[in-house]
Design a protein around this motif. Structure first.
Motif, PDB file in Angstrom:
ATOM      1  N   ARG A 152      -4.304  -3.696  17.476  1.00 53.63           N
ATOM      2  CA  ARG A 152      -3.716  -2.640  17.410  1.00 53.63           C
ATOM      3  C   ARG A 152      -2.713  -2.740  16.679  1.00 53.63           C
ATOM      4  NH1 ARG A 152      -1.775  -2.979  23.242  1.00 53.63           N
ATOM      5  NH2 ARG A 152       0.319  -1.685  22.277  1.00 53.63           N
ATOM      6  N   TRP A 153      -2.700  -1.422  16.118  1.00 50.69           N
ATOM      7  CA  TRP A 153      -1.179  -0.512  14.995  1.00 50.69           C
ATOM      8  C   TRP A 153      -0.264  -1.318  15.502  1.00 50.69           C
ATOM      9  CZ3 TRP A 153       0.027   5.371  14.266  1.00 50.69           C
ATOM     10  CH2 TRP A 153       0.298   5.353  12.575  1.00 50.69           C
ATOM     11  N   HIS A 154       0.322  -1.220  13.866  1.00 55.28           N
ATOM     12  CA  HIS A 154       1.866  -1.965  14.430  1.00 55.28           C
ATOM     13  C   HIS A 154       2.995  -1.594  14.922  1.00 55.28           C
ATOM     14  CE1 HIS A 154       5.501  -3.297  12.444  1.00 55.28           C
ATOM     15  NE2 HIS A 154       4.406  -4.309  11.266  1.00 55.28           N
ATOM     16  N   VAL A 155       3.472  -2.004  15.717  1.00 58.26           N
ATOM     17  CA  VAL A 155       3.979  -1.743  16.479  1.00 58.26           C
ATOM     18  C   VAL A 155       5.722  -1.091  16.063  1.00 58.26           C
ATOM     19  CG1 VAL A 155       5.547  -3.555  16.628  1.00 58.26           C
ATOM     20  CG2 VAL A 155       5.725  -2.170  18.847  1.00 58.26           C
ATOM     21  N   GLU A 156       5.934  -0.945  14.510  1.00 54.42           N
ATOM     22  CA  GLU A 156       7.113  -0.114  14.273  1.00 54.42           C
ATOM     23  C   GLU A 156       6.033   1.039  13.405  1.00 54.42           C
ATOM     24  OE1 GLU A 156      10.157   0.071  14.502  1.00 54.42           O
ATOM     25  OE2 GLU A 156      10.003  -2.025  15.401  1.00 54.42           O
ATOM     26  N   ALA A 157       4.918   1.711  13.676  1.00 57.91           N
ATOM     27  CA  ALA A 157       4.174   2.785  13.538  1.00 57.91           C
ATOM     28  C   ALA A 157       4.409   3.543  14.370  1.00 57.91           C
ATOM     29  CB  ALA A 157       2.798   2.657  12.306  1.00 57.91           C
ATOM     30  N   ARG A 158       3.549   2.266  16.041  1.00 54.54           N
ATOM     31  CA  ARG A 158       3.152   3.111  16.892  1.00 54.54           C
ATOM     32  C   ARG A 158       5.007   3.556  17.968  1.00 54.54           C
ATOM     33  NH1 ARG A 158       1.054  -1.741  19.097  1.00 54.54           N
ATOM     34  NH2 ARG A 158       2.774  -1.703  20.221  1.00 54.54           N
ATOM     35  N   ARG A 159       6.068   2.532  17.188  1.00 60.75           N
ATOM     36  CA  ARG A 159       7.512   3.534  17.434  1.00 60.75           C
ATOM     37  C   ARG A 159       7.604   4.947  16.560  1.00 60.75           C
ATOM     38  NH1 ARG A 159      10.416  -2.486  18.333  1.00 60.75           N
ATOM     39  NH2 ARG A 159       9.369  -2.824  20.587  1.00 60.75           N
ATOM     40  N   CYS A 160       8.047   4.544  15.764  1.00 62.58           N
ATOM     41  CA  CYS A 160       7.963   6.052  14.996  1.00 62.58           C
ATOM     42  C   CYS A 160       7.502   7.377  14.798  1.00 62.58           C
ATOM     43  CB  CYS A 160       7.534   5.595  12.977  1.00 62.58           C
ATOM     44  SG  CYS A 160       8.106   6.637  12.126  1.00 62.58           S
ATOM     45  N   SER A 174       2.274  18.182   7.833  1.00 61.94           N
ATOM     46  CA  SER A 174       1.076  17.421   8.150  1.00 61.94           C
ATOM     47  C   SER A 174       1.103  16.427   7.848  1.00 61.94           C
ATOM     48  CB  SER A 174       1.113  17.876   5.882  1.00 61.94           C
ATOM     49  OG  SER A 174       0.515  19.253   5.921  1.00 61.94           O
ATOM     50  N   VAL A 175       0.116  15.644   8.070  1.00 60.99           N
ATOM     51  CA  VAL A 175       0.593  14.256   8.520  1.00 60.99           C
ATOM     52  C   VAL A 175      -1.119  13.301   8.212  1.00 60.99           C
ATOM     53  CG1 VAL A 175       0.535  12.136  10.514  1.00 60.99           C
ATOM     54  CG2 VAL A 175       2.306  14.473  10.514  1.00 60.99           C
ATOM     55  N   TRP A 176      -0.884  12.482   7.621  1.00 62.63           N
ATOM     56  CA  TRP A 176      -1.478  11.420   7.408  1.00 62.63           C
ATOM     57  C   TRP A 176      -1.614  10.406   7.574  1.00 62.63           C
ATOM     58  CZ3 TRP A 176       0.107  15.290   3.960  1.00 62.63           C
ATOM     59  CH2 TRP A 176      -0.657  16.063   3.359  1.00 62.63           C
ATOM     60  N   LEU A 177      -2.510   9.425   8.489  1.00 65.02           N
ATOM     61  CA  LEU A 177      -2.854   7.829   8.660  1.00 65.02           C
ATOM     62  C   LEU A 177      -3.182   6.566   7.667  1.00 65.02           C
ATOM     63  CD1 LEU A 177      -2.287   8.906  12.223  1.00 65.02           C
ATOM     64  CD2 LEU A 177      -0.593   8.738  11.267  1.00 65.02           C
ATOM     65  N   ILE A 193       1.069  -1.519  -0.210  1.00 74.07           N
ATOM     66  CA  ILE A 193      -0.309  -0.096   0.098  1.00 74.07           C
ATOM     67  C   ILE A 193       0.949   0.818  -0.017  1.00 74.07           C
ATOM     68  CG2 ILE A 193      -1.550   1.808   1.162  1.00 74.07           C
ATOM     69  CD1 ILE A 193      -2.892  -1.330   2.702  1.00 74.07           C
ATOM     70  N   ALA A 194       2.070   1.509   1.072  1.00 68.80           N
ATOM     71  CA  ALA A 194       2.834   2.748   0.927  1.00 68.80           C
ATOM     72  C   ALA A 194       3.623   2.286  -0.313  1.00 68.80           C
ATOM     73  CB  ALA A 194       3.792   2.038   2.182  1.00 68.80           C
ATOM     74  N   ILE A 200       3.388  10.808   5.536  1.00 69.47           N
ATOM     75  CA  ILE A 200       2.108   9.305   5.547  1.00 69.47           C
ATOM     76  C   ILE A 200       2.941   8.506   6.621  1.00 69.47           C
ATOM     77  CG2 ILE A 200       0.845   7.854   4.273  1.00 69.47           C
ATOM     78  CD1 ILE A 200       0.464   9.921   2.115  1.00 69.47           C
ATOM     79  N   LEU A 201       2.096   8.206   7.775  1.00 70.61           N
ATOM     80  CA  LEU A 201       2.542   6.995   8.660  1.00 70.61           C
ATOM     81  C   LEU A 201       1.328   6.094   7.721  1.00 70.61           C
ATOM     82  CD1 LEU A 201       4.480   5.632  10.238  1.00 70.61           C
ATOM     83  CD2 LEU A 201       3.312   7.012  12.577  1.00 70.61           C
ATOM     84  N   GLY A 202       1.878   5.129   8.387  1.00 69.47           N
ATOM     85  CA  GLY A 202       0.770   3.873   7.881  1.00 69.47           C
ATOM     86  C   GLY A 202       1.312   2.622   9.167  1.00 69.47           C
TER      87      GLY A 202
END
Length: 167
Positions: free
Chosen positions: A62-70, A82-85, A20-21, A53-55
């Motif tokens: 739960r959202w993927h751990v690496e997305a949360r850490r980022c 500007s941020v989109w998730l 997707i990314a 854009i962070l996905g």
């Protein structure tokens, strides 16, 4: 929009969210955006980007751990741009039939980062997905690739139009 740099960071366990990314990046580049796609755990600095854009894939709510850490590591800088998730994960057509609200943790990140919006895309669970549970689900007809490239490109176009109007 020319000269606009956009980071697309993702947390992906088996590659569907990465796909997707990459689709987002490809479409944004076709619109003249300098879009860089990298795994969320390899993001060292976001200050060189006009937007992010962070996905992440969603597993068990739960959202993927690496997305949360980022998001946590770069929260101060992310709030300045500007941020989109986005989330991926439903292995059915529910993301096509209706808007799916972000899971609670992602909703909190939206608020903390001042994200412009969130979207949920369908995920993928195929014979190539590793793991006993995945293989069992596919064998029992619960799998498939529910990512919709057209919907992904439409969202990228939406973001590109926003970048064009805010420059």
């Amino acid at each position: 929009m020319p000269g606009t740099r956009l980071l697309i960071a993702f947390g992906s366990k088996h590659g569907a969210t990465q796909g997707i990314a990459e689709e987002l990046g490809e479409e944004l580049r076709s619109k003249g955006v300098d879009a860089v796609v990298i795994p969320a755990d390899r993001v060292n600095d976001v200050s060189d980007y006009d937007g992010v854009i962070l996905g992440g894939a969603v597993y068990a709510g739960r959202w993927h751990v690496e997305a949360r850490r980022c998001a946590r590591r770069h929260a101060d800088e992310l709030r300045k741009r500007s941020v989109w998730l986005f989330s991926s994960g439903p292995v059915d057509d529910s993301a096509e039939r209706r808007e799916i609200a972000p899971v609670r943790g992602v909703a909190r990140w939206m608020q903390r980062l001042g994200a412009r919006e969130h979207i949920t895309f369908g995920g993928a669970l195929t014979e190539q997905t590793p793991g006993l549970l995945a293989h069992s689900m596919v064998r029992h007809g619960k799998g498939g690739d529910f990512r919709n490239p057209e919907r992904i490109r439409q969202w990228a176009d939406h973001i590109a139009s926003h970048l064009g109007s805010s420059s």
